[in-house]
Design a protein around this motif. Structure first.
Motif, short mmCIF file in Angstrom:
data_model
loop_
_atom_site.label_atom_id
_atom_site.label_comp_id
_atom_site.label_asym_id
_atom_site.label_seq_id
_atom_site.Cartn_x
_atom_site.Cartn_y
_atom_site.Cartn_z
N ASN A 65 78.62 61.00 39.19
CA ASN A 65 79.90 61.64 39.49
C ASN A 65 80.88 61.38 38.36
OD1 ASN A 65 79.51 62.81 42.18
ND2 ASN A 65 79.17 60.69 42.81
N GLU A 73 84.71 71.63 44.14
CA GLU A 73 83.82 71.08 45.16
C GLU A 73 82.36 71.48 44.97
OE1 GLU A 73 85.27 71.94 49.03
OE2 GLU A 73 87.14 70.83 48.77
N HIS A 76 79.06 68.23 40.91
CA HIS A 76 79.00 66.77 40.95
C HIS A 76 79.64 66.16 39.71
CE1 HIS A 76 75.22 67.09 43.66
NE2 HIS A 76 76.24 66.71 44.40
N ARG A 132 70.13 66.06 50.76
CA ARG A 132 70.85 66.85 49.76
C ARG A 132 71.51 68.05 50.44
NH1 ARG A 132 69.20 64.65 44.82
NH2 ARG A 132 67.48 63.21 45.14
N THR A 133 72.41 67.69 51.36
CA THR A 133 73.09 68.73 52.13
C THR A 133 74.58 68.81 51.79
OG1 THR A 133 73.41 67.16 53.96
CG2 THR A 133 71.46 68.56 54.04
N ASP A 134 75.02 68.07 50.76
CA ASP A 134 76.41 68.15 50.34
C ASP A 134 76.67 69.52 49.71
OD1 ASP A 134 74.63 66.81 48.27
OD2 ASP A 134 76.30 67.44 47.03
N ARG A 135 77.94 69.87 49.56
CA ARG A 135 78.27 71.22 49.11
C ARG A 135 77.70 71.56 47.73
NH1 ARG A 135 84.15 74.34 49.22
NH2 ARG A 135 83.33 76.35 48.48
N HIS A 137 74.96 70.58 46.21
CA HIS A 137 73.54 70.90 46.34
C HIS A 137 73.33 72.22 47.07
CE1 HIS A 137 72.37 66.61 45.34
NE2 HIS A 137 71.45 67.31 44.70
N ARG A 138 74.08 72.43 48.14
CA ARG A 138 73.91 73.68 48.88
C ARG A 138 74.21 74.89 48.00
NH1 ARG A 138 77.24 71.26 52.77
NH2 ARG A 138 78.76 72.95 52.51
N TYR A 279 71.62 59.94 47.21
CA TYR A 279 71.21 60.78 48.34
C TYR A 279 70.02 60.19 49.11
CZ TYR A 279 74.06 63.65 45.35
OH TYR A 279 75.08 64.08 44.55
#
Length: 348
Positions: A65, A73, A76, A132-135, A137-138, A279
């Protein structure tokens, strides 16, 4: 002229480059490996070397980060005023303009995946294990033509959304071809990879003394001082890890893709000690292996007095379970999948 494939590899550890090299040998079109590669062995590969984009100055403990308060958003890592980051993106853009690739595989970087989409190049985004469901990654998965998981579907994380699963090609382990299985060995083989902190000599010596009837071979970095028992051998980095794994009764190490693939390919009883990763990558994979009965799992290096019982538990594992996770045609299948996507009439 056949349009080629670009394959971006992350700098953390050795597994990303090893995976790209292994699959590239089976592709039927040119493949250029893209990444910060100056210190890597890229013999025989076509490469696009990029400047290092990690934090300027001391990057110790870098967690991926950037610390920017106003970072979008969907990202990373997008630090401001970083000339090497600017230069690497410019080099990628120039390479795309010059070569017109049919496809870019991104293993792994949200920012490179989204940048390739802005350059109007189809992408296959590699999805590692973990939550890996954060924004960011999505959004990377959403931007991709397909998603590639370098593990079998049986190791899928329970929290992965259905739409991501539907978009995923499960390639299985991509760590090389299956050897001729040699059966059970007698040794304990401990492997520390390039992406972790390595082993502690005192802890290794204590474990070897607790199980004196076994010869212990340790591959990878080890730090610390102390006496080494006669049954403990430190080899450092070795060219052929598989030669040691083949002689193992028990394989010990983290939950990285490369080592888990070796355990499966050689059908070895595996004591998995997942290392901290972003993650929960190794932890999630280790938990899946445990659920299947494919490995014995402990959260950290065991104390000396625990090792005799651990050896008995590990020897009671059925090695056919972890061996069953390995697809001997995985590399060829992955290459055929990518060739098909990149083929004429495929992705544009």
């Amino acid at each position: 002229m056949t349009r080629g494939i670009g394959w971006y590899v992350h700098h953390q550890g050795a597994g990303h480059l090893q995976r790209a090299r292994a699959v590239a040998t089976h592709l039927h079109r040119p493949c250029t490996i893209i990444g910060t590669l100056a210190e890597a062995d890229t013999t025989g590969l076509d490469v696009l070397d990029l400047p290092d984009d990690r934090p300027l100055g001391n990057g110790a403990g870098f967690d991926g980060n950037d610390g920017e308060a106003e970072r979008p958003e969907a990202f990373h890592y997008a630090p401001l005023r970083h000339p090497d980051l600017r230069s690497r993106m410019a080099r990628i853009a120039a390479w795309v303009e010059r070569t017109d690739p049919a496809l870019i595989v991104v293993d792994v970087s949200v920012e490179v995946a989204l940048f390739a989409r802005l350059l109007s190049v189809p992408t296959v985004v590699v999805r590692l294990a973990g939550e890996r469901t954060d924004r960011p990654h999505r959004e990377a998965f959403r931007s991709a033509s397909r998603v590639l998981a370098p593990f079998p579907a049986s190791l899928e994380s329970p929290g992965t959304p259905d739409w991501v699963r539907a978009k995923t090609f499960y390639a299985g382990f991509l760590g090389g071809s299956r050897p001729a299985l040699a059966g059970d060995g007698q040794d304990v083989v401990v492997v520390f990879g390039k992406g972790g902190e390595g082993g502690d000599l005192g802890a290794l010596a204590a474990a070897a003394r607790a199980v004196p009837e076994r010869t212990w071979h340790v591959l990878g970095p080890v730090s610390g001082l102390g006496e080494t028992p006669v049954n403990l051998h430190l080899h450092g980095w070795v060219a052929d890890v598989g030669a040691f794994v083949a002689k193992a009764a028990i394989l010990v190490g983290g939950g990285g893709d490369g080592l888990v693939a070796l355990a499966a390919a050689y059908g070895k009883r595996f004591l998995c000690l997942p290392e901290p990763r972003a993650y929960g990558e190794q932890t999630e994979k280790a938990e899946a292996l445990h659920r299947l009965g494919a490995a014995l799992v402990r959260p950290s290096w065991p104390v000396a007095e625990a090792w005799p019982d651990l050896m008995r538990e590990a020897l009671a594992l059925d090695p056919s379970i972890i061996a069953g996770l390995y697809d001997p045609e995985g590399l060829e299948g992955c290459a055929a999948f990518l060739d098909g996507l990149a083929g004429e009439g495929g992705l544009r």
